[in-house]
Structure formats: C-alpha cells, structure tokens
Enzyme design. Sequence first.
Site: not given
Length: 423
Positions: A153, A234, A270
Amino acid sequence: MAVRTALLSRRQVMMMRSLGARSMSSSSSWWRSVEPAAKDPILGVTEAFLADPTPTKGAYRDDNGKPVVLECVREAERRIAGNKNMEYLPMGGSLKMIEETVKLAYGEDSDLIKDKRIAAVQALSGTGACRLFADFQKRFCPDSQIYIPVPTWSNHHNIWRDAHVPQRTYHYYHPESRGLDFSALIDDIKNAPNGSFFLLHACAHNPTGVDPTEEQWREISYQFKVKGHLAFFDMAYQGFASGDTERDAKSIRIFLEDGHLIGCAQSYAKNMGLYGQRVGCLSVVCEDEKQAIAVKSQLQQLARPMYSNPPVHGALVVSTILDDPDLKKLWLKEVKGMADRIIGMRTALRENLEKLGSPLSWEHITKQIGMFCFSGMTPEQVDRLTSEFHIYLTRNGRISMAGITTGNVGYLANAIHEVTKST
C-alpha cells in the site's frame, strides 16, 4: 497611539513605514518555494473518477449502486443517539473498544490478554496505528530500519518516511506467476540483519491480493524466530478477506504460537464500513504486564502532541456492536456477506473474460483474495481503460473488486479484453 505618532519626527515615521514594507515583502515570500504536492496514486484516481461526467463508471457500491452502511452500524447508532456523552476520551482511547478489538486479533481466550501483556491504544484507523508505531520504533529503536514488501500500500512508505525510519524492501510479488515470490521472500528474511523490523500484511495483501498459505506463514514465522526479527502486522481487512475473522487472523496466531512479540495495526474502515469515522487500534505484545504498562504510556505520550486523544463516535459504534452478542453475530453475518460478494465478483469477472476468448490466463483473479485484484495490466492498458471506457484503477493494474457489480462486470470484462487481447 495617535498622540505618540504625532510626537515622532517625519524621518522616524518614514523609517517605520520602510521597515513595515520590508517586513511585508519578506513575509509574502515565505511560501514562494512551495510546489504543489504530487497526487496520491490512490486518492488521485478517486479525484479523476469524481470529475468524470460519464455515467458508465465504477466505484464502491452495492449491487443497487448505493453506498453500503451495515445494519449493525445503523442499530448501534440508534442506541447511541442521545444516550452517550461526547466528552474527551483518554489519550489511549475507548477501553471497551480496545478490549473487544484485541480479542479479534489475538483470540477470545488469549493468554496474552489474560496476562495483560498487550499494550494497546485506540488510533486514527489503520493509518494512524501504523504512524504511531513508526514513531514508537524511531524513538525507542533509533538505529533500526523497516523492511516493506514490494509492492505494498503506497502510504506505508509515506508513514515510515515521515517518521524518519530508514526503509528497505523485501521481495513479495512474482509478476510472471501473479503469485507470491516465496523463495525470494525467505531469502530476504534470512539476509536481513538480525533483529530487523518487517511490515507484514496479515491478510488480503494490498495491492496484490496474494497471501502466503498457512504452511508458508509457518515457515516465515520460523525464519523470523531464527533471525530475531520483529513482525509488525497491518490488518486492515480482518473478516473482509475470507468472510471469517478467525481465518483472517491466522498469520498472527501462528506468530503468537511461536512466541513472537509482535505489533499489530487494526482498522474498522473496511470490515464495518466506518471509513470516515477513523476507528483503529495499535497493539504491541510485551514480555510481561509491567512492560505493557510502560509501552502503553509511551504510545499515549506519542499521541498527545499529534492529536491529543482519538474521536469518540466511531469507537462507540464499534464497542456497541462487539459488546452485544446479537449485534456482533449480525456484524459477522454482514461482513461475511460482503466478502462472499467480492469472491463471487472475482469468479464472474474471470468467467466473462474466458467466455470472450481472452488469450491470457485469468486464473490469478480467483486465486487472489480480498478487496483488490492485481490484474497484471500495464500502465498503458490502464490508461486506455480510463480514456476509452471510463474505468478507473491505479496504474499498477490494481482493481477494486468491491466496485464491481452484477450490472457492470460484463462491461468491465469487455473493456479489459479490448485493451489486453493483442498482448
């Protein structure tokens, strides 16, 4: 002031005016060297999408083209409305939210939780959790580096850069197979200096959607143990990847079984759809309760000059859902529904491309997992998708599977086929 000015000589007044003009001239040039910042590769796509007047384009929506708000979130907000105060939270955040969040990552019956060995604070979603950890790493391991996968990311690089932590990279994605470059990854782990920090994606690797198998995770954990590396996970997609929160935390559980002291960033953007609420958690596994108390106190001290304390509303939503058995059951059902829908869209996209007679293999679409698909398309092919078909994705070929619906999957497949069929 008027009387005082009257007593000044004309020469003194002129000198003051000259100094004032010089000061204004100096101040007006303070920002002349500031150039426009480069567009974020992800947010820049969003800006271009929003500016496009063409109606045929995709974004994160349900099959009716509407933004998704989970029913468990609506019910939690109904319960909160008018019943909770909006006072400051402590610097460490909502204790109830943190308590329930670490259970998701480490397990309901985790001995680490029982022994109070986890230092955890509420953070500003996953991004804030990563930044807080990066600053903690810099302060207490100032000579350390962070190893980041290629690719990752894009904001990961910004976070550790601005925390002034030197970065190295390790192999992850294999472009030819569109899968995991496992042997190169293991070599990089072995070749890194003992006691290095590594950033790992717990599940649904962003942007590739490529995850190690359980056996590969066990080998990675073993090699970390041999080298004394620290793993920072993460975990932005727990439950949103496979539909099973326990399965999506398997990588973390493997490391815990092997006795690692890990760090973990969690986010509810999310898996609860709380994108704008910025609800997250940073946790660090410590040797004992005393160390956990010390680490938490330092994390809070780092947060104090950044944002003082985290926002309350999103934390109330999360804690209300997770602390109520019925609401939690509803959430688990809804997050599984979202994950299943994305898995279904993967299957549909692959089938559509194969029916069109594409000369390429699209097997990787269904092998990858999570919100994103690393399509393998070139930047030039992505540019054609945008200019000719008004389809928006990042130039590295990352497709947001959450934006695909039964209504537009055929259109997307046709467009991809058009730009790739002569490859």
